[in-house]
Scaffold this motif. Structure first.
Motif, short mmCIF file in Angstrom:
data_model
loop_
_atom_site.label_atom_id
_atom_site.label_comp_id
_atom_site.label_asym_id
_atom_site.label_seq_id
_atom_site.Cartn_x
_atom_site.Cartn_y
_atom_site.Cartn_z
N ALA A 136 43.43 47.90 41.80
CA ALA A 136 42.25 47.54 42.60
C ALA A 136 41.52 48.80 43.06
O ALA A 136 40.29 48.85 43.06
CB ALA A 136 42.66 46.69 43.79
N PHE A 137 42.27 49.82 43.44
CA PHE A 137 41.67 51.09 43.85
C PHE A 137 40.85 51.67 42.70
O PHE A 137 39.70 52.08 42.87
CB PHE A 137 42.76 52.07 44.30
CG PHE A 137 42.22 53.37 44.83
CD1 PHE A 137 41.92 53.52 46.17
CD2 PHE A 137 41.99 54.45 43.98
CE1 PHE A 137 41.42 54.72 46.67
CE2 PHE A 137 41.49 55.65 44.46
CZ PHE A 137 41.20 55.78 45.81
N ASP A 138 41.44 51.70 41.50
CA ASP A 138 40.73 52.23 40.32
C ASP A 138 39.49 51.41 40.01
O ASP A 138 38.45 51.95 39.66
CB ASP A 138 41.67 52.27 39.12
CG ASP A 138 42.79 53.28 39.27
OD1 ASP A 138 42.65 54.21 40.10
OD2 ASP A 138 43.81 53.14 38.57
N LYS A 146 34.02 42.29 42.42
CA LYS A 146 34.65 41.10 41.84
C LYS A 146 36.01 41.43 41.23
O LYS A 146 36.96 40.66 41.35
CB LYS A 146 33.73 40.46 40.80
CG LYS A 146 32.50 39.80 41.38
CD LYS A 146 31.71 39.08 40.30
CE LYS A 146 30.40 38.54 40.77
NZ LYS A 146 30.36 37.90 42.05
N GLY A 147 36.11 42.58 40.58
CA GLY A 147 37.37 43.01 40.00
C GLY A 147 38.44 43.24 41.05
O GLY A 147 39.61 42.91 40.87
N VAL A 148 38.04 43.80 42.19
CA VAL A 148 38.98 44.04 43.29
C VAL A 148 39.43 42.70 43.88
O VAL A 148 40.62 42.51 44.17
CB VAL A 148 38.36 44.94 44.39
CG1 VAL A 148 39.31 45.08 45.57
CG2 VAL A 148 38.01 46.30 43.82
N VAL A 149 38.51 41.76 44.02
CA VAL A 149 38.87 40.42 44.52
C VAL A 149 39.90 39.78 43.60
O VAL A 149 40.89 39.20 44.06
CB VAL A 149 37.61 39.54 44.67
CG1 VAL A 149 37.98 38.08 44.90
CG2 VAL A 149 36.72 40.06 45.80
N GLU A 150 39.71 39.91 42.29
CA GLU A 150 40.69 39.34 41.34
C GLU A 150 42.05 40.02 41.45
O GLU A 150 43.09 39.36 41.40
CB GLU A 150 40.15 39.43 39.91
CG GLU A 150 39.07 38.43 39.61
CD GLU A 150 39.46 36.99 39.96
OE1 GLU A 150 40.54 36.53 39.56
OE2 GLU A 150 38.69 36.33 40.69
#
Length: 193
Positions: A136-138, A146-150
């Motif tokens: 998520a950090f990357d 949206k990618g962090v939420v996933e």
């Protein structure tokens, strides 16, 4: 239960103070923006002129804020990362954490980090794959909310990567019982200075 915890300030006999409480305000700013919408957070981030280390520090708190937002809205029955301390029950995981977070630091900075055996007053703590948080950090470095939420959804639902590194989250009392930094350094093949 016996667990392991890394710290710069802890000493044998100390009781651990759980969580990021002093830094929760940084995460709450992200959460309140997300409560409006993901687009609102995207707009806020786009307007920031942060670069380099300043951006990386903001990313850290942004990811924590997004994770807490997902936990509060979708997994409210689980403990908050912001109000927990983190442990491992496998010392091998500390090699991964140490290499990721401390290997590039100066000798002086590395000398400050200590590994402790702790007595954690919790029999069945919650475990999550730390590598999903790292992912998520990357993802957040590229400003992909949206990618962090996933990643947060996967993390809190108990999914894991191909080679998970299981971190224990607990808000229960714990006491540092033994400084075992030498073991960590031996595992890493380093000689203590």
């Amino acid at each position: 239960m016996k667990a392991y915890h890394m710290s710069q300030t802890l000493q044998v006999g100390d009781k651990l103070k759980a969580g990021y409480k002093r830094n929760e305000i940084r995460c709450r700013e992200v959460i309140s923006t997300l409560e409006q919408s993901e687009q609102c957070l995207e707009t806020t981030i786009a307007s920031m002129k942060l670069q380099g280390d300043e951006w990386r520090e903001y990313v850290k708190w942004c990811v924590e804020g997004i994770f807490e937002f997902v936990r509060e809205t979708e997994f409210s029955f689980l403990p908050s990362r912001l109000n927990c301390s983190y442990y491992f029950d496998n010392i091998e995981y500390y090699k991964v954490l140490y290499e990721a977070g401390w290997a590039q630091k100066s000798e002086e900075e590395r000398a400050q980090i200590r590994l402790f055996e702790v007595d954690l007053e919790e029999e069945k703590p919650t475990k999550y794959d730390m590598l999903l948080f790292d992912e998520a950090f990357d993802v957040m470095l590229t400003k992909n909310i949206k990618g962090v939420v996933e990643c947060a959804r996967k993390y809190f639902s108990g999914e894991c990567s191909n080679n998970p590194v299981w971190e224990i989250m607990s808000d229960k009392p714990a006491i540092a019982t033994k400084d075992i930094t030498e073991i960590l350094l031996d595992c890493l093949g380093r000689v203590k200075q």
